[in-house]
Design a protein around this motif. Structure first.
Motif, PDB file in Angstrom:
ATOM      1  N   GLU A 148      44.294  30.512 -15.095  1.00 32.46           N
ATOM      2  CA  GLU A 148      44.447  31.775 -14.383  1.00 32.46           C
ATOM      3  C   GLU A 148      45.178  32.766 -15.267  1.00 32.46           C
ATOM      4  OE1 GLU A 148      44.135  30.552  -9.719  1.00 32.46           O
ATOM      5  OE2 GLU A 148      45.993  31.490 -10.393  1.00 32.46           O
ATOM      6  N   VAL A 149      44.743  34.014 -15.180  1.00 32.70           N
ATOM      7  CA  VAL A 149      45.415  35.124 -15.827  1.00 32.70           C
ATOM      8  C   VAL A 149      45.793  36.078 -14.701  1.00 32.70           C
ATOM      9  CG1 VAL A 149      45.247  37.020 -17.475  1.00 32.70           C
ATOM     10  CG2 VAL A 149      44.012  34.880 -17.913  1.00 32.70           C
ATOM     11  N   SER A 150      47.075  36.236 -14.485  1.00 30.35           N
ATOM     12  CA  SER A 150      47.571  37.109 -13.423  1.00 30.35           C
ATOM     13  C   SER A 150      48.217  38.333 -14.053  1.00 30.35           C
ATOM     14  CB  SER A 150      48.607  36.385 -12.566  1.00 30.35           C
ATOM     15  OG  SER A 150      48.013  35.310 -11.895  1.00 30.35           O
ATOM     16  N   LEU A 151      47.760  39.499 -13.637  1.00 28.54           N
ATOM     17  CA  LEU A 151      48.378  40.746 -14.084  1.00 28.54           C
ATOM     18  C   LEU A 151      49.422  41.133 -13.055  1.00 28.54           C
ATOM     19  CD1 LEU A 151      45.223  42.667 -15.305  1.00 28.54           C
ATOM     20  CD2 LEU A 151      46.771  41.184 -16.590  1.00 28.54           C
ATOM     21  N   LEU A 152      50.631  41.376 -13.537  1.00 26.99           N
ATOM     22  CA  LEU A 152      51.779  41.627 -12.671  1.00 26.99           C
ATOM     23  C   LEU A 152      52.431  42.948 -13.040  1.00 26.99           C
ATOM     24  CD1 LEU A 152      53.294  38.047 -13.114  1.00 26.99           C
ATOM     25  CD2 LEU A 152      51.863  38.827 -11.215  1.00 26.99           C
ATOM     26  N   LYS A 153      53.168  43.515 -12.088  1.00 29.25           N
ATOM     27  CA  LYS A 153      53.941  44.729 -12.355  1.00 29.25           C
ATOM     28  C   LYS A 153      55.220  44.667 -11.542  1.00 29.25           C
ATOM     29  CE  LYS A 153      51.784  47.754  -8.872  1.00 29.25           C
ATOM     30  NZ  LYS A 153      52.028  47.129  -7.701  1.00 29.25           N
ATOM     31  N   GLY A 154      56.264  45.343 -12.059  1.00 30.38           N
ATOM     32  CA  GLY A 154      57.534  45.391 -11.340  1.00 30.38           C
ATOM     33  C   GLY A 154      58.700  45.329 -12.294  1.00 30.38           C
ATOM     34  N   PRO A 155      59.918  45.229 -11.749  1.00 29.88           N
ATOM     35  CA  PRO A 155      61.097  45.094 -12.605  1.00 29.88           C
ATOM     36  C   PRO A 155      60.981  43.825 -13.462  1.00 29.88           C
ATOM     37  CG  PRO A 155      61.739  45.627 -10.363  1.00 29.88           C
ATOM     38  CD  PRO A 155      60.269  45.307 -10.335  1.00 29.88           C
ATOM     39  N   LYS A 156      61.334  43.943 -14.727  1.00 27.79           N
ATOM     40  CA  LYS A 156      61.128  42.857 -15.680  1.00 27.79           C
ATOM     41  C   LYS A 156      61.766  41.545 -15.225  1.00 27.79           C
ATOM     42  CE  LYS A 156      61.514  41.834 -20.586  1.00 27.79           C
ATOM     43  NZ  LYS A 156      62.700  41.209 -21.136  1.00 27.79           N
ATOM     44  N   THR A 157      62.997  41.584 -14.718  1.00 28.46           N
ATOM     45  CA  THR A 157      63.649  40.340 -14.296  1.00 28.46           C
ATOM     46  C   THR A 157      62.893  39.670 -13.157  1.00 28.46           C
ATOM     47  OG1 THR A 157      65.167  41.606 -12.902  1.00 28.46           O
ATOM     48  CG2 THR A 157      65.969  40.925 -15.072  1.00 28.46           C
ATOM     49  N   GLU A 158      62.362  40.457 -12.228  1.00 24.21           N
ATOM     50  CA  GLU A 158      61.609  39.887 -11.108  1.00 24.21           C
ATOM     51  C   GLU A 158      60.287  39.286 -11.577  1.00 24.21           C
ATOM     52  OE1 GLU A 158      61.277  42.493  -7.707  1.00 24.21           O
ATOM     53  OE2 GLU A 158      63.308  43.237  -8.037  1.00 24.21           O
ATOM     54  N   VAL A 159      59.598  39.977 -12.487  1.00 24.54           N
ATOM     55  CA  VAL A 159      58.341  39.471 -13.033  1.00 24.54           C
ATOM     56  C   VAL A 159      58.602  38.168 -13.783  1.00 24.54           C
ATOM     57  CG1 VAL A 159      56.521  39.932 -14.736  1.00 24.54           C
ATOM     58  CG2 VAL A 159      57.189  41.711 -13.102  1.00 24.54           C
ATOM     59  N   GLU A 160      59.649  38.145 -14.605  1.00 21.39           N
ATOM     60  CA  GLU A 160      59.979  36.925 -15.364  1.00 21.39           C
ATOM     61  C   GLU A 160      60.364  35.779 -14.435  1.00 21.39           C
ATOM     62  OE1 GLU A 160      61.556  38.787 -19.584  1.00 21.39           O
ATOM     63  OE2 GLU A 160      62.996  38.577 -17.934  1.00 21.39           O
ATOM     64  N   HIS A 161      61.098  36.075 -13.371  1.00 17.00           N
ATOM     65  CA  HIS A 161      61.492  35.036 -12.422  1.00 17.00           C
ATOM     66  C   HIS A 161      60.264  34.446 -11.730  1.00 17.00           C
ATOM     67  CE1 HIS A 161      63.025  33.430  -8.566  1.00 17.00           C
ATOM     68  NE2 HIS A 161      63.981  32.970  -9.345  1.00 17.00           N
ATOM     69  N   PHE A 162      59.369  35.308 -11.279  1.00 16.75           N
ATOM     70  CA  PHE A 162      58.134  34.858 -10.635  1.00 16.75           C
ATOM     71  C   PHE A 162      57.305  34.003 -11.591  1.00 16.75           C
ATOM     72  CE2 PHE A 162      53.618  35.878  -9.459  1.00 16.75           C
ATOM     73  CZ  PHE A 162      53.572  35.075  -8.329  1.00 16.75           C
ATOM     74  N   VAL A 199      54.621  45.846 -17.028  1.00 16.60           N
ATOM     75  CA  VAL A 199      53.375  45.199 -16.644  1.00 16.60           C
ATOM     76  C   VAL A 199      53.328  43.941 -17.489  1.00 16.60           C
ATOM     77  CG1 VAL A 199      52.112  47.256 -15.922  1.00 16.60           C
ATOM     78  CG2 VAL A 199      52.040  46.551 -18.304  1.00 16.60           C
ATOM     79  N   ALA A 200      52.686  42.902 -16.972  1.00 18.18           N
ATOM     80  CA  ALA A 200      52.685  41.633 -17.686  1.00 18.18           C
ATOM     81  C   ALA A 200      51.416  40.858 -17.393  1.00 18.18           C
ATOM     82  CB  ALA A 200      53.907  40.808 -17.279  1.00 18.18           C
ATOM     83  N   ALA A 201      51.071  40.009 -18.343  1.00 20.77           N
ATOM     84  CA  ALA A 201      49.960  39.080 -18.164  1.00 20.77           C
ATOM     85  C   ALA A 201      50.546  37.678 -18.185  1.00 20.77           C
ATOM     86  CB  ALA A 201      48.926  39.245 -19.273  1.00 20.77           C
ATOM     87  N   LEU A 202      50.373  36.968 -17.101  1.00 17.51           N
ATOM     88  CA  LEU A 202      50.817  35.585 -17.000  1.00 17.51           C
ATOM     89  C   LEU A 202      49.581  34.701 -17.136  1.00 17.51           C
ATOM     90  CD1 LEU A 202      52.779  33.293 -16.380  1.00 17.51           C
ATOM     91  CD2 LEU A 202      52.451  33.787 -13.939  1.00 17.51           C
ATOM     92  N   VAL A 203      49.558  33.879 -18.167  1.00 17.02           N
ATOM     93  CA  VAL A 203      48.439  32.977 -18.417  1.00 17.02           C
ATOM     94  C   VAL A 203      48.941  31.562 -18.182  1.00 17.02           C
ATOM     95  CG1 VAL A 203      46.785  32.164 -20.143  1.00 17.02           C
ATOM     96  CG2 VAL A 203      47.536  34.554 -20.163  1.00 17.02           C
ATOM     97  N   TYR A 204      48.240  30.826 -17.342  1.00 22.07           N
ATOM     98  CA  TYR A 204      48.649  29.441 -17.112  1.00 22.07           C
ATOM     99  C   TYR A 204      47.437  28.561 -16.834  1.00 22.07           C
ATOM    100  CZ  TYR A 204      48.652  31.004 -12.188  1.00 22.07           C
ATOM    101  OH  TYR A 204      48.326  31.549 -10.974  1.00 22.07           O
ATOM    102  N   VAL A 205      47.586  27.279 -17.201  1.00 17.97           N
ATOM    103  CA  VAL A 205      46.556  26.269 -16.966  1.00 17.97           C
ATOM    104  C   VAL A 205      47.171  25.226 -16.049  1.00 17.97           C
ATOM    105  CG1 VAL A 205      45.131  24.469 -18.028  1.00 17.97           C
ATOM    106  CG2 VAL A 205      45.483  26.652 -19.220  1.00 17.97           C
ATOM    107  N   TYR A 206      46.418  24.842 -15.031  1.00 16.89           N
ATOM    108  CA  TYR A 206      46.951  23.856 -14.108  1.00 16.89           C
ATOM    109  C   TYR A 206      45.873  22.868 -13.674  1.00 16.89           C
ATOM    110  CZ  TYR A 206      44.911  26.568 -10.233  1.00 16.89           C
ATOM    111  OH  TYR A 206      44.053  27.218  -9.379  1.00 16.89           O
TER     112      TYR A 206
END
Length: 154
Positions: free
Chosen positions: A98-112, A54-61
Motif C-alpha cells: 500500500e502507498v498512502s498519501l497523507l497530509k497534516g502536522p509532521k509529528t502527527e503524520v510520523e506518529h500515524f 505531505v507524505a507518502a507511506l509505503v508498506y508491505v504487509y
C-alpha cells in the motif's frame, strides 16, 4: 553567488557526474546545488514537528495476518482528515503493498506512520515526508519566482 572549492575523490566524482547526466544538469555546480538543497530539506528544525507536510507511506504487509487488513482500514478511517488517497496492490498470494498519501502536522503524520508500520504482519514500511509550507515548497523548487508547471490550485 559564492564560489566554493571542494576536493572530491575519483569515485565520488564519477557518481556526481552520473547524477548530473541523469538529472539533466548543465554543469557540476548546478548538480551540487541541487544535492545541497535536497540535503537541507531533510535537516530537522526545532519547530519542524508542527509544520504541515505531505507524505507518502509505503508498506508491505501479510494480508493473512489475523485482523490486520481490518485494523489498517480502521486506522485510515480514524485518521480520515490525514489521508488523501491509498493505492493497494496485490504482490503475491499473501503480500499486499500500500502507498498512502497523507497530509497534516509532521509529528502527527510520523506518529500515524509509525503506528501502521509497527502493526504485527507489516513486513516493510517507509515514510517520505515533504514540507507543505509555501516557503519550503519554493525552496524545494529552487526558485522563489514563477513556476514552470501548474499546480491543481492555480
Amino acid at each position: 553567488m559564492q564560489r566554493v572549492t571542494v576536493t572530491i575523490d575519483d569515485e565520488l566524482m564519477a557518481a556526481l557526474d552520473r547524477y548530473m547526466e541523469a538529472g539533466g544538469h548543465q554543469n557540476r555546480s548546478e548538480a551540487v546545488r541541487d544535492l545541497v538543497r535536497a540535503g537541507l530539506l531533510k535537516e530537522p528544525k526545532a519547530d519542524d514537528g508542527a509544520r504541515n507536510c505531505v507524505a507518502a507511506l509505503v508498506y508491505v504487509y501479510d494480508h493473512e495476518t489475523r485482523q490486520l487488513s481490518r485494523k489498517l482500514v480502521h486506522d485510515h478511517h480514524t485518521h480520515a482528515d490525514m489521508s488523501i488517497a491509498t493505492l493497494h496492490v496485490h504482490l503475491d498470494e499473501v503480500s499486499c503493498l500500500e502507498v498512502s498519501l497523507l497530509k497534516g502536522p509532521k509529528t502527527e503524520v510520523e506518529h500515524f506512520a509509525s503506528h501502521l508500520i509497527g502493526e504485527r504482519g507489516v513486513r516493510y514500511g517507509q515514510l517520505v515526508v515533504v514540507p507543505a509550507e509555501p516557503e519550503e515548497a519554493e525552496k524545494a523548487h529552487g526558485h522563489g519566482g514563477a513556476h514552470r508547471h501548474a499546480h491543481p490550485h492555480d
